[in-house]
Structures are given as C-alpha cells and as structure tokens.
Design a protein around this motif. Sequence first.
Motif, mmCIF file in Angstrom:
data_model
loop_
_atom_site.group_PDB
_atom_site.id
_atom_site.type_symbol
_atom_site.label_atom_id
_atom_site.label_comp_id
_atom_site.label_asym_id
_atom_site.label_seq_id
_atom_site.Cartn_x
_atom_site.Cartn_y
_atom_site.Cartn_z
ATOM 1 N N ASN A 25 0.818 -1.219 0.000
ATOM 2 C CA ASN A 25 0.000 0.000 0.000
ATOM 3 C C ASN A 25 0.854 1.273 0.000
ATOM 4 N N LYS A 26 2.143 1.168 -0.368
ATOM 5 C CA LYS A 26 3.019 2.330 -0.404
ATOM 6 C C LYS A 26 3.710 2.413 -1.768
ATOM 7 N N TRP A 27 4.046 3.628 -2.180
ATOM 8 C CA TRP A 27 4.801 3.784 -3.417
ATOM 9 C C TRP A 27 5.619 5.070 -3.364
ATOM 10 N N TRP A 28 6.676 5.096 -4.145
ATOM 11 C CA TRP A 28 7.522 6.279 -4.198
ATOM 12 C C TRP A 28 8.151 6.377 -5.588
ATOM 13 N N ARG A 29 8.663 7.568 -5.879
ATOM 14 C CA ARG A 29 9.312 7.783 -7.161
ATOM 15 C C ARG A 29 10.422 8.815 -7.016
ATOM 16 N N LEU A 30 11.354 8.779 -7.962
ATOM 17 C CA LEU A 30 12.423 9.758 -8.046
ATOM 18 C C LEU A 30 12.671 10.026 -9.520
ATOM 19 N N ARG A 31 12.695 11.291 -9.910
ATOM 20 C CA ARG A 31 12.930 11.661 -11.310
ATOM 21 C C ARG A 31 13.851 12.875 -11.361
ATOM 22 N N ALA A 32 14.848 12.795 -12.219
ATOM 23 C CA ALA A 32 15.796 13.885 -12.378
ATOM 24 C C ALA A 32 16.052 14.106 -13.860
ATOM 25 N N GLY A 33 16.342 15.346 -14.211
ATOM 26 C CA GLY A 33 16.610 15.638 -15.610
ATOM 27 C C GLY A 33 17.253 16.995 -15.789
ATOM 28 N N MET A 34 17.770 17.205 -16.977
ATOM 29 C CA MET A 34 18.347 18.496 -17.323
ATOM 30 C C MET A 34 18.161 18.739 -18.817
ATOM 31 N N GLU A 35 18.090 20.015 -19.196
ATOM 32 C CA GLU A 35 17.986 20.373 -20.597
ATOM 33 C C GLU A 35 18.880 21.565 -20.892
ATOM 34 N N SER A 36 19.305 21.645 -22.126
ATOM 35 C CA SER A 36 20.171 22.728 -22.547
ATOM 36 C C SER A 36 19.889 23.032 -24.011
ATOM 37 N N HIS A 37 19.712 24.320 -24.319
ATOM 38 C CA HIS A 37 19.375 24.738 -25.678
ATOM 39 C C HIS A 37 20.164 25.977 -26.059
ATOM 40 N N ALA A 38 20.632 26.009 -27.298
ATOM 41 C CA ALA A 38 21.251 27.196 -27.850
ATOM 42 C C ALA A 38 20.163 28.074 -28.479
ATOM 43 N N ASP A 39 20.568 29.148 -29.135
ATOM 44 C CA ASP A 39 19.598 30.043 -29.768
ATOM 45 C C ASP A 39 18.782 29.303 -30.827
ATOM 46 N N TYR A 40 17.518 29.682 -30.939
ATOM 47 C CA TYR A 40 16.625 29.064 -31.925
ATOM 48 C C TYR A 40 17.036 29.475 -33.340
ATOM 49 N N SER A 41 16.921 28.525 -34.254
ATOM 50 C CA SER A 41 17.184 28.792 -35.662
ATOM 51 C C SER A 41 16.154 28.039 -36.490
ATOM 52 N N ASN A 42 15.617 28.700 -37.525
ATOM 53 C CA ASN A 42 14.615 28.021 -38.347
ATOM 54 C C ASN A 42 15.296 27.155 -39.400
ATOM 55 N N GLY A 43 14.515 26.545 -40.247
ATOM 56 C CA GLY A 43 15.066 25.630 -41.235
ATOM 57 C C GLY A 43 15.951 26.290 -42.267
ATOM 58 N N LYS A 44 15.868 27.617 -42.388
ATOM 59 C CA LYS A 44 16.690 28.335 -43.350
ATOM 60 C C LYS A 44 17.980 28.868 -42.738
#
Length: 255
Positions: A131-150
């Motif tokens: 009748n018990k549960w637990w979780r652990l979640r970790a993450g990171m993200e990194s992005h440079a400047d946006y550029s379109n398809g052109k």
Amino acid sequence: LREKAPCNLCDALAKLPGISQMSTGNAIAKPVLRGLYGNRILITLSGLRFDNQQWQDEHGLGLASFGLSKAELIKGPMGVLYGSDAMGGVINLIEEEKPESNTSQTDLSVNLNSNTLGGLIQAGFKKSVKNKWWRLRAGMESHADYSNGKGDRVFNTRFNGYYLKTTYGFEKTKWTSVNNLSAFYNFAGFLLDGFNRIDTTETRWSRNLENNPSHRVIIHRMTSENSIIINAQNRLFINAGVQSNIRAESEGGGT
C-alpha cells in the motif's frame, strides 16, 4: 506530451483547441485561453495553484513537461468553481501516475531539438510495495539560440534547466496521501526590442547567459494531497503545500 516533444510546456498546450501562447523567447511563453492570460488564467500543479506567469510578458510559465502524465483544460462556465483567477480557464497539470502494486518501473529518455541544438535528458524510477509507493525523477535540458530551417537565428533565445522530483504515497483503510517534493532551476534569455544589449558575435553553439539579458527562476515546492473517508456518503479532501518562487532578472552587462 511525449508525442508533441515540445521545447516548453506551452508549446504542447497550444496544440489544444482554444489555447494559444504569448512568447518573448523560446523558453519564455505563457498560455492564452479564450483571449485571456496572466491573472485571468489559473494554473494548478499537484492540486495547488502555481503562481509564476501572471505578471509581465517576459514572465513565462517556467515549467517543463518533465514528470507530468497529462494536462487537463477547463474552460467556459466550469471555471467559476476555481475562483476569479480562472475567468479565462484552468490548466490542471497532473503528475505521473503510481505504478501497479508490487511493481517497479525505470525509464530513461532523451529528446533532441535540431532547431536549438539541444534537448532534454531525464531518468526516473518508481516502485510500489503493497500500500506504499515512491518515485524519483531527475533531468536536465540545454538549448542554444533558436534557428529556423533556413538558418535564420534568433539571438538570445537560449535556455537551460535542471529538474528534480520525488514522491511518497500511501493508502490506508480510510486515508490516501500523495506527497511531492520538487525543485526547478531555469535560466533563459529573452528578447528585446533592439539588439543594442545583446552580443550577436557568440558562436551558434553558445549557451552563455552571463552577458545578455536573462531570467533566473528557482522554484521549490512541497505538496500533500490527502483523501479521508468519513463515512459512506462523505469524504474529506485536504491539499496543503508550500512554494518558494525566486525570480531574478539580468538586464545584461551585469545590471
């Protein structure tokens, strides 16, 4: 949410009918429901209101789809049940569900975004014992400047994020409780009317946020959702929590 693979949560929400977004950068976006935004939109996370995007246009939602199972949209007359802040509607963000009893789950995922030369990597573990549960979640993200398809680049739309979530829940005969602890560290550049304060000489891969205008948003949340059965006809729901929301803005050049 996984199918949309958005750069930010508002990108995914904007795919739903009746929702658009207001954005001043790749990571700075806020939802617009029925033409209303800011203080006219109520965001709830883990059963409690999430105040982070109500003020200036440059103040985005500051949340990723990290660790969420789904997002519910409530609009129209039903919104009055949530108070005056929900005049435009409610976006209810729901954490990932618990695993089946006496099972465990481990996952690792990587999202890549070619337009930003970056992505999100995250890992999670959750387990249920009786009748018990637990979780652990970790993450990171990194992005440079946006550029379109052109190859056209939007300077200073880079952003980085670090995320951690943990949950402990239990079920007793008459009491069910889910307790969440989370931390979000977001760093994002934002756009200006002119480029006079933006360094446009940095390389395409640069993720530096020290020189150009940027936001630093640090969020800590601790929440507890409880359901208590009083008798066959009555049930008591108690949601409690505390939130620390620190936002600092750099105008560039050390200001």
